[in-house]
Enzyme design. Sequence first.
Site, short mmCIF file in Angstrom:
data_model
loop_
_atom_site.label_atom_id
_atom_site.label_comp_id
_atom_site.label_asym_id
_atom_site.label_seq_id
_atom_site.Cartn_x
_atom_site.Cartn_y
_atom_site.Cartn_z
N THR B 147 -6.05 3.41 -5.65
CA THR B 147 -5.11 3.64 -5.99
C THR B 147 -5.33 5.35 -5.72
O THR B 147 -4.84 6.03 -4.85
CB THR B 147 -4.58 3.85 -7.49
OG1 THR B 147 -5.77 4.12 -8.22
CG2 THR B 147 -4.57 2.67 -7.66
N THR B 184 -12.42 2.97 -15.46
CA THR B 184 -10.71 2.82 -15.14
C THR B 184 -11.11 1.87 -13.88
O THR B 184 -11.15 2.85 -12.91
CB THR B 184 -9.57 3.37 -15.32
OG1 THR B 184 -10.13 4.54 -16.61
CG2 THR B 184 -8.58 3.73 -14.92
N GLU B 270 -11.59 12.11 -9.14
CA GLU B 270 -10.73 12.66 -9.30
C GLU B 270 -10.81 14.08 -8.36
O GLU B 270 -11.48 14.71 -9.59
CB GLU B 270 -9.52 12.06 -9.60
CG GLU B 270 -8.73 10.98 -9.66
CD GLU B 270 -7.65 11.04 -10.67
OE1 GLU B 270 -6.70 10.06 -10.34
OE2 GLU B 270 -8.00 11.41 -11.63
N ASN B 391 -3.98 14.92 -10.74
CA ASN B 391 -2.76 14.02 -11.69
C ASN B 391 -1.25 14.43 -11.75
O ASN B 391 -0.80 13.82 -13.10
CB ASN B 391 -4.37 14.42 -13.22
CG ASN B 391 -5.38 12.83 -12.10
OD1 ASN B 391 -5.02 12.11 -12.75
ND2 ASN B 391 -6.40 13.68 -12.08
N THR B 396 4.67 11.62 -8.45
CA THR B 396 5.48 12.11 -7.53
C THR B 396 5.45 11.89 -5.69
O THR B 396 3.90 11.55 -5.71
CB THR B 396 6.11 13.33 -7.76
OG1 THR B 396 4.77 13.91 -7.67
CG2 THR B 396 5.92 14.35 -9.30
#
Lengths: 396, 396
Positions: B147, B184, B270, B391, B396
């Site tokens: 992702t 996750t 991230e 994040n 978007t």
Amino acid sequence: MEIKMSAPKGFLFSAVEAAIKKPGRKDLALIYSESKAVISGMFTTNSIKAAPVMIDMKRIKSGIGQAIIVNSGNANACTGKQGIADALEITDMIAKALKLKNSMVYICSTGVIGTTMPMERIRAKIPELLKNLGKSTIDDLANAIMTTDTFPKNITKRIKINGKTITISAVCKGAGMICPNMATMLCFIMTDANIDKSALDKALKSAVQKSFNKITIDGDMSTNDTVLTMANGMAGNSLIKLNSKEFNKFANAVSDITYELSKLIVKDGEGATKIVEIGVINAKSDIDAKRGAFAVANSLLVKTAIYGNDANWGRIMAAIGYSGITIKEEKTDIYLNGLKIVKNGMGTGKDKEANEKLKGKEIKIIVDLKLGNKNAKVLTCDLSEEYVKINAEYRT
Amino acid sequence: MEIKMSAPKGFLFSAVEAAIKKPGRKDLALIYSESKAVISGMFTTNSIKAAPVMIDMKRIKSGIGQAIIVNSGNANACTGKQGIADALEITDMIAKALKLKNSMVYICSTGVIGTTMPMERIRAKIPELLKNLGKSTIDDLANAIMTTDTFPKNITKRIKINGKTITISAVCKGAGMICPNMATMLCFIMTDANIDKSALDKALKSAVQKSFNKITIDGDMSTNDTVLTMANGMAGNSLIKLNSKEFNKFANAVSDITYELSKLIVKDGEGATKIVEIGVINAKSDIDAKRGAFAVANSLLVKTAIYGNDANWGRIMAAIGYSGITIKEEKTDIYLNGLKIVKNGMGTGKDKEANEKLKGKEIKIIVDLKLGNKNAKVLTCDLSEEYVKINAEYRT
């Protein structure tokens, strides 16, 4: 903005520049009550307590006090015996000059942890600090205790008790390291009310419970959190006793003030662009409601989504889900500023409308668990790149 | 980098572009074992579970499986009955085409929560997915499940058991929402080992405990975390039984693989610029050690300071202090990449040297509580503006 009102009777302030962290701003302040005051305090529950916190926690057992010296720029935390010795030397100097017993002087520090106090600069400035007493305003005091705060925070309210006007003034600092169990902050509440010690204790505890203990910026808890309340009785009202009608009026005023200050702290959260209220309603228990609200409020993914104007409610559901509370996914509703974005665990398809609502500065999220009748509310802010920048560069 | 080795015997892969979130990348993949495989799984402990998680948790009770279909771009979480129906339709299509019982097909999804699956695009792509089976590599699989990951994550190891070569390959995805109790993530471990179900269960549980359950990026826990292990026995070794010498060899290999994958996940956290290992040693209890390590690892103030190359150890002390564990401030030592920066609760004055050490890419912080003999280790990363950016803009 609040209309500026004069301070409670008998309180004098002083704020000077001592270049504790760096020069060019007021960073050392003194609060002095002309007569002995009843004093109540609440302190950080962090096991690591700054030197001034340890000193105040001892002194406050007497229930009385007359002066508070406070500095920003250095937390005097993790400074060992030297930290205690430094703090005691400072309070001794103040006590001697003001002709008070040492135990009547309280001390608070906020700023960088782990650096001993720049005692030479502080010693050199104390005469000026004392000489200046009465010449500074509450605004100066509020400015002097700021660290990464971007604006000073103080509120003054007046109430009538038995025909006498009572003034309550409070200043606080917040900004970062704001967490449940007292935001990372200092707060000084000064009043000329004549009030019983147990009544003052209860009014403070109840106010903190409903305000400073219900806000979170980043989930970090400081070593220095302190709220001190001094009531010197100079308003001349008849003694306010616990649980009387007058007590309720006084306690409500204190609660209102601390709640407003809490909102100011959140508004000024490091890098915050929005103030966010998280309500969890109809939970099975009080603890579930509170834990659920804090899980959502502390979720970085929720906070960044709000910052990005993205009504990514899946992150709210995920946070509620991992909070460990009792939920039924298929019963859960979520509202964003009144708009139902989740019904019975699923999106209502109103994400675009919700994204628009997120462009406002005050965001209200309600998670309705539909499992009981317990509610909790937590105030927080969004998380921006600026938070990272401020905290990556804090000591530079 | 690992030398690329061929996959375990009997496993075929396929990955295609289904434009689940957006076009232009592989996002739908299939893992197929030519023979029935023993299967073990571990799943998110979040109360909110994605539809595929709920289906897999039921199916895995049989202990066998032969195919896993996985998509990125959509988590199929908070999608109610429709989500379950969609996931079942997908596994039914795969089962029918591969002539398997429905219950032999597992499904995993990762991506945005709260949006139903784009079934038309998925249905249309399944024939291509099946036709392509055997033509994709493990790399393709690792790419298809990404992702916000910036690089694919897969590791292959070989071990010898009773003269037979056994291959273990694992792919995973991580990046955000990485939290204790399984990051996750999705992780698929495929092996041609011939192994008893209870032995496979134990090897997986022990490996996850030492790896995926010891990493944290942001403290958020996902609705989709799943680790599935398939062992098809095609290596032809004699059955590996629980707690045998062969079992230990196999379990160690699996643990090594998951630990390496954990490090890759943290490295790819991230916005991460550094990988940070937090060790709490000589704690009074295991739970203290673990809780203390996680408190430091999850502290935004610690993470931003590390990002800013600022050895602000006061924040580490504060985090240990509020973690709720037993500590003695005056006993606590802290090391940063071997440099003692705190001794008995106070700074050693080596902050400049420590700031230099922080400029490295691998940071190791050890907090020595000197109160007992229990240790814990947690892997995390720093927190940068980029995390916020990723994040805030995720959907978007």
